[in-house]
Design an enzyme around this catalytic site. Structure first.
Site, PDB file in Angstrom:
ATOM      1  N   SER A  52     -35.772  44.299   9.413  1.00 45.04           N
ATOM      2  CA  SER A  52     -34.393  44.783   9.577  1.00 45.04           C
ATOM      3  C   SER A  52     -34.287  46.213  10.080  1.00 45.04           C
ATOM      4  CB  SER A  52     -33.624  44.636   8.262  1.00 45.04           C
ATOM      5  OG  SER A  52     -33.264  43.289   8.054  1.00 45.04           O
ATOM      6  N   LYS A  63     -32.177  46.649  13.122  1.00 43.40           N
ATOM      7  CA  LYS A  63     -30.737  46.901  13.055  1.00 43.40           C
ATOM      8  C   LYS A  63     -30.397  48.338  13.446  1.00 43.40           C
ATOM      9  CE  LYS A  63     -29.565  43.389   9.557  1.00 43.40           C
ATOM     10  NZ  LYS A  63     -30.844  42.825   9.122  1.00 43.40           N
ATOM     11  N   ASP A 104     -34.561  28.413   7.220  1.00 44.51           N
ATOM     12  CA  ASP A 104     -33.691  29.554   6.919  1.00 44.51           C
ATOM     13  C   ASP A 104     -32.220  29.269   7.241  1.00 44.51           C
ATOM     14  OD1 ASP A 104     -35.611  31.221   5.895  1.00 44.51           O
ATOM     15  OD2 ASP A 104     -35.950  32.319   7.753  1.00 44.51           O
ATOM     16  N   SER A 138     -27.668  45.208   4.851  1.00 47.23           N
ATOM     17  CA  SER A 138     -28.552  44.585   5.843  1.00 47.23           C
ATOM     18  C   SER A 138     -28.092  43.175   6.196  1.00 47.23           C
ATOM     19  CB  SER A 138     -29.996  44.555   5.331  1.00 47.23           C
ATOM     20  OG  SER A 138     -30.902  44.461   6.411  1.00 47.23           O
ATOM     21  N   ASN A 139     -26.874  43.088   6.703  1.00 49.26           N
ATOM     22  CA  ASN A 139     -26.246  41.806   6.995  1.00 49.26           C
ATOM     23  C   ASN A 139     -26.688  41.271   8.359  1.00 49.26           C
ATOM     24  OD1 ASN A 139     -24.206  39.838   7.843  1.00 49.26           O
ATOM     25  ND2 ASN A 139     -23.118  40.466   5.993  1.00 49.26           N
ATOM     26  N   ASN A 140     -27.493  40.211   8.335  1.00 52.92           N
ATOM     27  CA  ASN A 140     -28.029  39.644   9.573  1.00 52.92           C
ATOM     28  C   ASN A 140     -26.951  39.103  10.499  1.00 52.92           C
ATOM     29  OD1 ASN A 140     -30.571  40.232   8.649  1.00 52.92           O
ATOM     30  ND2 ASN A 140     -31.211  38.122   8.342  1.00 52.92           N
ATOM     31  N   THR A 190     -33.947  49.897   5.412  1.00 56.39           N
ATOM     32  CA  THR A 190     -35.061  49.098   4.929  1.00 56.39           C
ATOM     33  C   THR A 190     -35.270  47.889   5.839  1.00 56.39           C
ATOM     34  OG1 THR A 190     -33.544  47.848   3.523  1.00 56.39           O
ATOM     35  CG2 THR A 190     -34.634  49.760   2.530  1.00 56.39           C
ATOM     36  N   GLY A 191     -36.381  47.214   5.639  1.00 53.99           N
ATOM     37  CA  GLY A 191     -36.632  45.983   6.375  1.00 53.99           C
ATOM     38  C   GLY A 191     -37.678  45.155   5.665  1.00 53.99           C
ATOM     39  N   SER A 208     -41.489  38.154   5.750  1.00 58.82           N
ATOM     40  CA  SER A 208     -42.834  37.816   5.274  1.00 58.82           C
ATOM     41  C   SER A 208     -43.896  38.656   5.972  1.00 58.82           C
ATOM     42  CB  SER A 208     -43.118  36.336   5.520  1.00 58.82           C
ATOM     43  OG  SER A 208     -42.206  35.528   4.809  1.00 58.82           O
TER      44      SER A 208
END
Length: 473
Positions: free
Chosen positions: A55, A58, A148, A302-304, A415-416, A419
């Site tokens: 993320s 972003k 997902d 952190s809204n995708n 942040t990000g 996996s």
């Protein structure tokens, strides 16, 4: 690599933090630290290696969107009718045209329905049609894995959509599970907002008090069927799960029809998707908050979905096509104009969920230095999570980190996490009063435990520095 302008201890301290972190064995590390005042490099390690940013991507999307759309940009939703009104009956169709607003709530549909009521419409002798043609009909970015798709962070993108609450997880619905009246009964399942668009299959059972609480909520792939299974003890609190819907346009239409019903307006026809015809009468509009305000839930939480909407909106604004292809083209051009080397960056979406995205840490600090000169920078900076601040819309994804350190209330950073990937990039002011930009990207680790602590240690160490780090200052 320790830069020549390091204070002599910085490189050693970072190296020690990394050496004491067994989780990094066999992993990749990219660190870039530069002066926020001059842009001069202070420290770098693997800073030109292309790594998955998660993320942190972003940061690039937000900058490109602010430059393309402007901080005052709003998303509009429009209500049209086409037909003849005879008394309280509309002989024709009602059209709800979405233009990308990711913040539409149940009360916003209520307000739009109220405008129909003010026209004395009580019966629609026709269809309720959702127009999502502002963007293309591709619902997911190219690398999103199918597992997902049901998750809130993998929600489908549409120009006409809805959010369940003021976190604005657009294209999702909240499933609330609470115990039944006594053990052995089915659990109670409610949807927020209520809608007939999804079908719920409830197989969750109530257990006696003190029993096992294990609830699973999933949407069957490619359907609008939500299955609730597991157990919940008597007197247990409500369990909430955010689940994406298959088709946000149909979801939004169902909520709008609910609002019409609340206002005493009945639709005799069907809910359909289609385009608003030329000559239709626009009877109401709803405007979203400006982009400067939307950045808060977008970046703090952190809204995708917000990221992907912004990509499509950039494409629509600059290229006339609301698609990932055109939006990413616009974003790349804007980022290049800010000094980024787009030859070394792979940008496959706006959110960072793709495992194919690649950005060197050095390019992120380069961006964070360049955007300081932009008129919209205060809105950009204000949207970054603040370390240790418990308020969700202030501390965001950093609200639990670096508490009771000199970095708390000081570090503003994105942040990000996906996996095998963790990243943290942003700004910090040292004890010595120097403003510093940093980017820490960690890839290919196996064990997630302790990974964010590595980033926090470096950020706190920077915050505690009393000597000037940049040379010639």
């Amino acid at each position: 690599m320790q830069a020549a302008n390091d204070d002599g201890n910085l490189g050693q301290e970072i190296q020690q933090i990394l050496a004491e972190s067994p989780g990094l064995a066999g992993a990749l590390t990219g660190i870039s630290i530069r002066s926020a005042e001059t842009g001069e490099m202070i420290y770098e390690r693997g800073s030109q290696t292309r790594l998955r940013p998660a993320s942190n991507l972003k940061l690039l999307t937000a900058a490109a969107a602010l430059e393309t759309l402007g901080e005052d940009h709003v998303f509009q939703t429009e209500l049209y009718i086409k037909g003849v009104q005879v008394g309280h009956v509309l002989q024709g169709n009602v059209y709800l045209k979405g233009k990308g607003d990711p913040t539409l709530l149940e009360q916003d549909f209520d307000e739009l329905a109220a405008s129909l009521k003010r026209k004395q419409v009580k019966v629609v002798h026709g269809n309720l049609i959702g127009d999502d043609s502002w963007y293309d009909d591709v619902r997911h970015s190219q690398d999103l894995v199918w597992s997902d798709e049901q998750e809130y962070y993998g929600a489908a993108v549409s120009a006409l959509t809805a959010s369940p609450n003021e976190d604005y997880d657009t294209g999702t619905i909240i499933v609330e599970i609470s115990p039944g009246k006594k053990a052995g009964e089915r659990a109670t399942v409610k949807l927020k907002p209520e809608t007939d668009y999804v079908k719920v299959i409830n197989k969750a059972k109530t257990e006696s008090e003190g029993g096992n609480k294990k609830i699973e909520v999933e949407r069957s792939h490619g359907t609008q069927v939500i299955k609730v299974t597991g157990t919940i003890p008597e007197h247990a609190g409500v369990t909430k799960e955010w689940i994406s819907v298959k088709d946000p346009t149909k979801y939004a239409l169902s909520l709008f029809e609910n609002s019409m019903n609340k206002h005493g307006i009945k639709v005799l026809g069907k809910r359909k998707k289609g385009k608003t015809p030329v000559g239709a009468d626009m009877i109401a509009t709803h405007q979203s908050m400006p982009l400067s305000h939307l950045l808060i839930p977008f970046m703090k939480l952190s809204n995708n979905s917000h990221a992907e909407v912004l990509v499509k909106e950039m494409g629509k604004e600059a290229e006339g096509e609301g698609s990932w292809k055109d939006g990413l083209k616009v974003a790349r051009n804007q980022l290049k104009s800010m000094g980024l080397d787009m030859q070394t960056i792979m940008m496959r979406d706006g959110s960072g969920i793709s495992q194919v995205n690649m950005v060197p840490a050095n390019e992120i600090t380069k961006l964070l230095y360049a955007v300081q000169e932009k008129a919209w920078f205060p809105a950009y900076l204000n949207a970054l999570p603040i370390a240790g601040n418990e308020n969700r819309m202030v501390g965001g994804t950093l609200r639990k980190r670096m508490k009771e350190t000199y970095a708390a209330g000081n570090v503003r950073a994105k942040t990000g996490t996906i996996s095998g990937t963790s990243s943290l990039s942003g700004y910090v002011t040292t004890k010595g009063g120097e403003k510093v930009i940093f980017s820490i990207i960690l890839n290919n680790f196996v064990e997630e435990k302790g990974i964010t602590a590595i980033q926090d240690k470096i950020a706190v160490m920077l915050a505690e520095k009393e000597n000037r780090l940049g040379s010639g200052l």
